[in-house]
Design an enzyme around this catalytic site. Structure first.
Site, PDB file in Angstrom:
ATOM      1  N   CYS A  70       0.837  -1.203   0.000  1.00  0.00           N
ATOM      2  CA  CYS A  70       0.000   0.000   0.000  1.00  0.00           C
ATOM      3  C   CYS A  70       0.875   1.257   0.000  1.00  0.00           C
ATOM      4  O   CYS A  70       1.613   1.478  -0.952  1.00  0.00           O
ATOM      5  CB  CYS A  70      -0.996  -0.037   1.153  1.00  0.00           C
ATOM      6  SG  CYS A  70      -2.344   1.157   0.944  1.00  0.00           S
ATOM      7  N   HIS A 107      -3.814  -4.727  -0.019  1.00  0.00           N
ATOM      8  CA  HIS A 107      -3.327  -5.280   1.248  1.00  0.00           C
ATOM      9  C   HIS A 107      -3.382  -6.813   1.195  1.00  0.00           C
ATOM     10  O   HIS A 107      -4.452  -7.392   1.450  1.00  0.00           O
ATOM     11  CB  HIS A 107      -4.188  -4.776   2.402  1.00  0.00           C
ATOM     12  CG  HIS A 107      -3.973  -3.340   2.722  1.00  0.00           C
ATOM     13  ND1 HIS A 107      -3.030  -2.911   3.638  1.00  0.00           N
ATOM     14  CD2 HIS A 107      -4.555  -2.223   2.237  1.00  0.00           C
ATOM     15  CE1 HIS A 107      -3.047  -1.597   3.709  1.00  0.00           C
ATOM     16  NE2 HIS A 107      -3.963  -1.155   2.867  1.00  0.00           N
ATOM     17  N   GLU A 114      -2.280  -8.827   3.334  1.00  0.00           N
ATOM     18  CA  GLU A 114      -2.556  -9.336   4.680  1.00  0.00           C
ATOM     19  C   GLU A 114      -4.043  -9.273   5.020  1.00  0.00           C
ATOM     20  O   GLU A 114      -4.468  -9.852   6.015  1.00  0.00           O
ATOM     21  CB  GLU A 114      -1.718  -8.563   5.707  1.00  0.00           C
ATOM     22  CG  GLU A 114      -2.238  -7.188   6.067  1.00  0.00           C
ATOM     23  CD  GLU A 114      -1.922  -6.104   5.036  1.00  0.00           C
ATOM     24  OE1 GLU A 114      -1.434  -6.420   3.951  1.00  0.00           O
ATOM     25  OE2 GLU A 114      -2.176  -4.923   5.353  1.00  0.00           O
TER      26      GLU A 114
END
Length: 209
Positions: A85, A191, A193
């Site tokens: 990001c 993202h 994650e």
């Protein structure tokens, strides 16, 4: 996956470091969080997360000496890095966020806000899962077939450009660079994650590369 490699998540006060650490722990990586330039320089692999303003993030990296540590690790010691990001954008040449501001200069691309012509009525920030088209010729994108959904939160973007590297593309009124690999430099505008199975697969590919 190379579980023995020493992965360092760069902590400069601007990152969603704990969700990244949790994902890497889940994958069995030997990851730590550090804000120490000497640890960053000697890492085998780096993850540079980030949320917030480009300018303030870059200033924080400069204030702590982490900018030079990252550049030495990546461009001189050839350590691999994954920017996530804002961390991905910081690897670029410059950003127009809060006025023109130079980046780390590792990826030869400029970061600009989506403009109204591109958006055609779409809202900013660009939030949510969106389809990403992934090239097949990269370790980073290994195991993906054509496209996959990932989670985005951003208002600024890099355009794909003509610079070298494997480029994954997303469209939000305009095609923009959503993920990237060129040798030891990896990045994701989304993202991983927070992108469930697809995100974990991408992180696993980074660890394995």
């Amino acid at each position: 996956m190379n579980k023995s490699q020493h992965v360092v998540i760069v902590d400069y006060g601007k990152g969603n470091i704990w969700s990244v650490l949790s994902a890497l722990d889940f994958l069995g990586a030997r990851a730590i969080v550090s804000s120490d330039p000497s640890v960053i320089v000697n890492a085998e692999a780096l993850v540079l997360p980030g949320v917030g303003s480009f300018r303030s993030a870059l200033q924080e990296l400069q204030k702590t000496g982490l900018d030079e540590a990252i550049k030495e690790a990546v461009t001189i010691r050839n350590r691999k890095i994954l920017g996530i990001c804002l961390g991905f954008q910081l690897l670029g040449e410059s950003s127009t966020e809060d006025g023109s501001c130079a980046g780390l200069g590792i990826i030869p691309a400029k970061i600009e806000r989506f403009n109204s012509e591109e958006l055609s009525g779409r809202k900013l920030p660009h939030i949510g899962f969106n389809e990403v088209f992934l090239p097949g010729e990269s370790d980073f994108f290994d195991g993906f077939s054509g496209s996959a959904d990932f989670y985005f939160v951003h208002s600024y973007r890099m355009l794909p450009g003509l610079f070298p590297g494997a480029k994954a593309i997303c469209n939000y009124g305009v095609d923009f660079l959503s993920a990237y690999q060129n040798e030891n430099v990896f990045g994701a505008q989304f993202h991983p994650e927070k992108s469930q199975t697809n995100g974990l697969k991408l992180l696993d590919n980074f660890l394995s590369a």
